[in-house]
Scaffold this active site. Structure first.
Site, PDB file in Angstrom:
ATOM      1  N   ARG A 226       0.848  -1.188   0.000  1.00 15.12           N
ATOM      2  CA  ARG A 226       0.000   0.000   0.000  1.00 15.12           C
ATOM      3  C   ARG A 226       0.887   1.243   0.000  1.00 15.12           C
ATOM      4  NH1 ARG A 226      -3.549  -2.605  -1.342  1.00 15.12           N
ATOM      5  NH2 ARG A 226      -5.685  -2.833  -0.600  1.00 15.12           N
ATOM      6  N   GLU A 255      -3.803   7.379  -5.489  1.00 11.15           N
ATOM      7  CA  GLU A 255      -4.038   6.673  -6.736  1.00 11.15           C
ATOM      8  C   GLU A 255      -5.378   7.131  -7.331  1.00 11.15           C
ATOM      9  OE1 GLU A 255      -3.888   2.473  -6.040  1.00 11.15           O
ATOM     10  OE2 GLU A 255      -2.005   2.590  -4.966  1.00 11.15           O
ATOM     11  N   HIS A 273      -0.895  -0.220  -9.971  1.00 11.47           N
ATOM     12  CA  HIS A 273      -1.593  -1.062  -8.989  1.00 11.47           C
ATOM     13  C   HIS A 273      -2.197  -2.285  -9.675  1.00 11.47           C
ATOM     14  CE1 HIS A 273      -3.940  -1.025  -4.927  1.00 11.47           C
ATOM     15  NE2 HIS A 273      -3.609  -2.240  -5.303  1.00 11.47           N
TER      16      HIS A 273
HETATM   17  C1  8YV Z   1      -7.196  -5.531  -5.428  1.00  9.80           C
HETATM   18  C2  8YV Z   1      -5.489  -4.784  -3.726  1.00  9.80           C
HETATM   19  O1  8YV Z   1      -6.566  -6.775  -5.607  1.00  9.80           O
HETATM   20  O2  8YV Z   1      -6.134  -6.940  -3.112  1.00  9.80           O
HETATM   21  C3  8YV Z   1      -5.814  -5.816  -2.732  1.00  9.80           C
HETATM   22  O3  8YV Z   1      -5.721  -5.456  -1.530  1.00  9.80           O
HETATM   23  O4  8YV Z   1      -4.562  -4.051  -3.505  1.00  9.80           O
HETATM   24  C4  8YV Z   1      -6.167  -4.538  -4.997  1.00  9.80           C
HETATM   25  O5  8YV Z   1      -5.164  -4.531  -6.019  1.00  9.80           O
HETATM   26  C5  8YV Z   1      -7.780  -5.014  -6.732  1.00  9.80           C
HETATM   27  O6  8YV Z   1      -8.402  -3.796  -6.483  1.00  9.80           O
HETATM   28  C6  8YV Z   1      -8.772  -5.996  -7.296  1.00  9.80           C
HETATM   29  O7  8YV Z   1      -9.995  -5.864  -6.676  1.00  9.80           O
END
Ligand code: 8YV
Length: 306
Positions: A226, A255, A273
């Site tokens: 993150r 983002e 991401h």
């Molecule tokens: C989600 C993410 O995977 O899984 C997570 O915590 O950081 C995201 O990348 C993506 O938004 C798919 O829903």
């Protein structure tokens, strides 16, 4: 009769079709126009890179579940949900491989400057200008900041690259990798620092000026977790000032409107991401999120509560 969901965030078309086949989805603008819809919403479906605002949750009197596609839930008011008896579910494990594979790719891209090499060939510079030597991954000291499900998958893959692994986290898990309780000591003893710890208030700006200085001018930072874990002003200063050699980022504090200063730097790999962004993984995540919703509406149970 389909249950009514509030949808927060955009999904790939095939996932959206799976959701629409089962539920009547509304967006925030719909329920703000029509109070009648607001009281019909019994679930929220979202993605982990979107925020579920607490003030919105409070306005949905019959909300029973918040189901996110993703493993992170730092954007969900989990304590409020708990107080209101609202179940919160995520999609752990099914995305571990995709995220771990990307982390390996980010490291190799950094050390061998793969994006720049592609641009070099496309620009017709091969033969005219010598390509500079890169760095081997083999023999590097890799420090994992956080060794949860995804961190362990990355570490397992790295074992095949002949690196020396150590990790920092809340507890010594008694694994074959060396545990380092002091993050500065881990940074000081790493050539690559890989951030996989969960986001949230407890880890905000865990990687700041001191850690980056401890990492040093020949070392690299990889963030697959993150953006909130890294103090971006300190990172930008470290990248521009040669305090660290480079960084690979898949996540950012803001983002998708990231700090434009990143775009001026050659020693940072910028990804949008995409940790879990594969067909197979997103399908598996959608199935798990939909199964959580189905179980909840059937009998109040869920498969993967946070
Ligand atoms: C989600 C993410 O995977 O899984 C997570 O915590 O950081 C995201 O990348 C993506 O938004 C798919 O829903």
């Amino acid at each position: 009769m389909k249950e009514h969901l509030l949808q927060i965030g955009e999904f790939p078309p095939f996932v959206q079709a799976m959701i629409d086949e089962r539920y009547q989805c509304h967006h925030r603008s719909d329920i703000e126009r029509d109070e009648g819809l607001r009281i019909r919403v019994r679930g929220i479906i979202t993605r982990s890179n979107y925020e579920v605002p607490a003030d919105l949750v409070r306005t949905l009197p019959h909300l029973g579940i918040i189901a996110t596609c993703g493993v992170g839930y730092d954007g969900i008011p989990v304590e409020l949900a708990r107080d209101l008896g609202i179940r919160v579910t995520n999609t752990p494990d099914v995305l571990n491989s995709a995220v771990a594979e990307l982390a390996i790719g980010m490291m190799l891209s950094l050390l061998r400057r793969l994006p720049a090499a592609d641009r070099y060939v496309r620009a017709g510079r091969w033969g005219a200008v010598q390509w500079p030597l890169g760095e081997s991954l083999a023999g590097k000291r890799v420090g994992m900041v956080g060794l949860g499900r995804i961190g362990k998958e990355i570490a397992a893959r790295l074992e095949g690259f002949d690196v020396r692994l150590a990790y920092h986290g809340r507890t010594d898990q008694g694994l074959r990798y060396r545990f380092q309780p002091d993050i500065l000591a881990l940074a000081n003893d790493s050539d690559i620092l890989v951030v996989t710890a969960p986001g949230g208030p407890a880890t905000r700006h865990l990687i700041g000026r001191e850690v980056l200085r401890a990492l040093g001018p020949d070392a690299y930072l990889v963030n697959i977790a993150r953006g909130s874990l890294v103090d971006e002003d300190s990172l930008l200063e470290a990248l521009a000032g040669g305090i660290i050699a480079g960084a690979a980022l898949d996540v950012y504090e803001n983002e998708p409107r990231i700090d434009q200063r990143f775009l001026e730097l050659e020693n940072v790999l910028l990804l949008p991401h995409i940790g879990s962004a594969t067909h197979q993984t997103r399908h598996a995540m959608a199935i798990l999120a939909l199964n959580n919703l189905e179980h909840f509406f059937r009998d109040g149970s869920v498969l993967t509560p946070v």
